[in-house]
Design a protein around this motif. Structure first.
Motif, mmCIF file in Angstrom:
data_model
loop_
_atom_site.group_PDB
_atom_site.id
_atom_site.type_symbol
_atom_site.label_atom_id
_atom_site.label_comp_id
_atom_site.label_asym_id
_atom_site.label_seq_id
_atom_site.Cartn_x
_atom_site.Cartn_y
_atom_site.Cartn_z
ATOM 1 N N ARG A 101 0.858 -1.187 0.000
ATOM 2 C CA ARG A 101 0.000 0.000 0.000
ATOM 3 C C ARG A 101 0.892 1.233 0.000
ATOM 4 N NH1 ARG A 101 -4.428 -1.916 -1.685
ATOM 5 N NH2 ARG A 101 -5.455 -3.434 -0.396
ATOM 6 N N PHE A 102 0.243 2.373 -0.073
ATOM 7 C CA PHE A 102 0.946 3.650 -0.021
ATOM 8 C C PHE A 102 1.831 3.695 1.225
ATOM 9 C CE2 PHE A 102 1.384 8.070 1.186
ATOM 10 C CZ PHE A 102 1.705 8.665 -0.015
ATOM 11 N N GLY A 103 3.071 4.122 1.070
ATOM 12 C CA GLY A 103 4.009 4.235 2.175
ATOM 13 C C GLY A 103 4.893 3.024 2.372
ATOM 14 N N ALA A 104 4.579 1.912 1.707
ATOM 15 C CA ALA A 104 5.338 0.673 1.901
ATOM 16 C C ALA A 104 6.717 0.752 1.247
ATOM 17 C CB ALA A 104 4.574 -0.510 1.303
ATOM 18 N N LYS A 105 7.684 0.119 1.911
ATOM 19 C CA LYS A 105 8.981 -0.164 1.289
ATOM 20 C C LYS A 105 8.893 -1.603 0.832
ATOM 21 C CE LYS A 105 12.276 2.932 3.337
ATOM 22 N NZ LYS A 105 13.499 3.087 4.114
ATOM 23 N N VAL A 106 9.092 -1.807 -0.449
ATOM 24 C CA VAL A 106 8.885 -3.121 -1.049
ATOM 25 C C VAL A 106 10.162 -3.571 -1.738
ATOM 26 C CG1 VAL A 106 7.460 -4.414 -2.682
ATOM 27 C CG2 VAL A 106 6.489 -2.436 -1.501
ATOM 28 N N THR A 107 10.528 -4.814 -1.474
ATOM 29 C CA THR A 107 11.651 -5.407 -2.197
ATOM 30 C C THR A 107 11.068 -6.350 -3.233
ATOM 31 O OG1 THR A 107 13.101 -5.248 -0.279
ATOM 32 C CG2 THR A 107 13.768 -6.769 -2.019
ATOM 33 N N LEU A 108 11.487 -6.147 -4.474
ATOM 34 C CA LEU A 108 11.006 -6.934 -5.606
ATOM 35 C C LEU A 108 12.155 -7.713 -6.220
ATOM 36 C CD1 LEU A 108 9.034 -4.049 -7.331
ATOM 37 C CD2 LEU A 108 8.047 -5.879 -5.964
ATOM 38 N N ARG A 109 11.848 -8.924 -6.698
ATOM 39 C CA ARG A 109 12.828 -9.690 -7.468
ATOM 40 C C ARG A 109 12.298 -9.780 -8.890
ATOM 41 N NH1 ARG A 109 13.343 -14.646 -4.915
ATOM 42 N NH2 ARG A 109 14.976 -13.766 -3.632
ATOM 43 N N PHE A 110 13.089 -9.300 -9.831
ATOM 44 C CA PHE A 110 12.699 -9.351 -11.235
ATOM 45 C C PHE A 110 13.059 -10.731 -11.779
ATOM 46 C CE2 PHE A 110 12.885 -4.919 -10.231
ATOM 47 C CZ PHE A 110 11.752 -4.420 -10.855
#
Length: 169
Positions: A97-106
């Protein structure tokens, strides 16, 4: 009127006031608490700049700078007045959601990237902060850890997986 009667010394060029970050029509101006504080700090600095300009002697450069500062202040005040601070509750910590720090793996590249979803004025790629209106933010909003999302970039499609979600509560 003939050009012979125009006093060219009085023809000042109006400053070009850079627009603020775009906010699509009808989209609320969501900001984080930190982002709102940064907007207020920016306003304070513009007020200081205007005060300093008032103390200078009158000249063409002063008038230009004053118009520029006042124009920026008007745009900033409009953005501040429309700001809606979104606070994160503990119930929202499992979804992006808004404000989240997200780690993504491509998926195709096996690389990871961490980014934070913030307001349009707070977005800064160097700080890994992206606007909630950005395509990648829209693709991952609502996702949970382990969920996959696709990001369409022209003809290319990038697949990614949510690795972690963190909120600074």
């Amino acid at each position: 009127m003939s050009r012979a009667f125009v006093n060219e010394d009085n023809q000042e060029e109006a400053p070009i006031i850079p627009p603020r970050a775009p906010l699509p029509d009808g989209v609320p101006n969501y900001v984080t608490k930190k982002g709102f504080d940064l907007l207020k700090k920016e306003r304070s600095l513009l007020h200081e700049e205007i005060e300093q300009l008032h103390s200078l002697e009158d000249d063409k450069d002063k008038r230009y700078k004053m118009q520029l500062a006042k124009g920026k202040l008007a745009l900033l005040d409009a953005r501040i007045s429309s700001a809606r601070i979104l606070e994160v509750s503990e119930n929202e910590t499992e979804e992006v959601r808004f404000g989240a720090k997200v780690t993504l793996r491509f998926t195709n590249e096996k690389t990871e990237q961490t980014l934070q979803l913030v307001g349009v004025d707070e977005a800064n790629v160097k700080e890994q902060k992206i606007a909630f209106t950005a395509p990648i933010a829209k693709a991952i909003t609502g996702k949970r850890i382990g969920d996959k999302a696709d990001l369409q970039l022209g003809r290319d499609k990038r697949s990614m997986e949510v690795i972690s979600i963190d909120y600074e509560l």
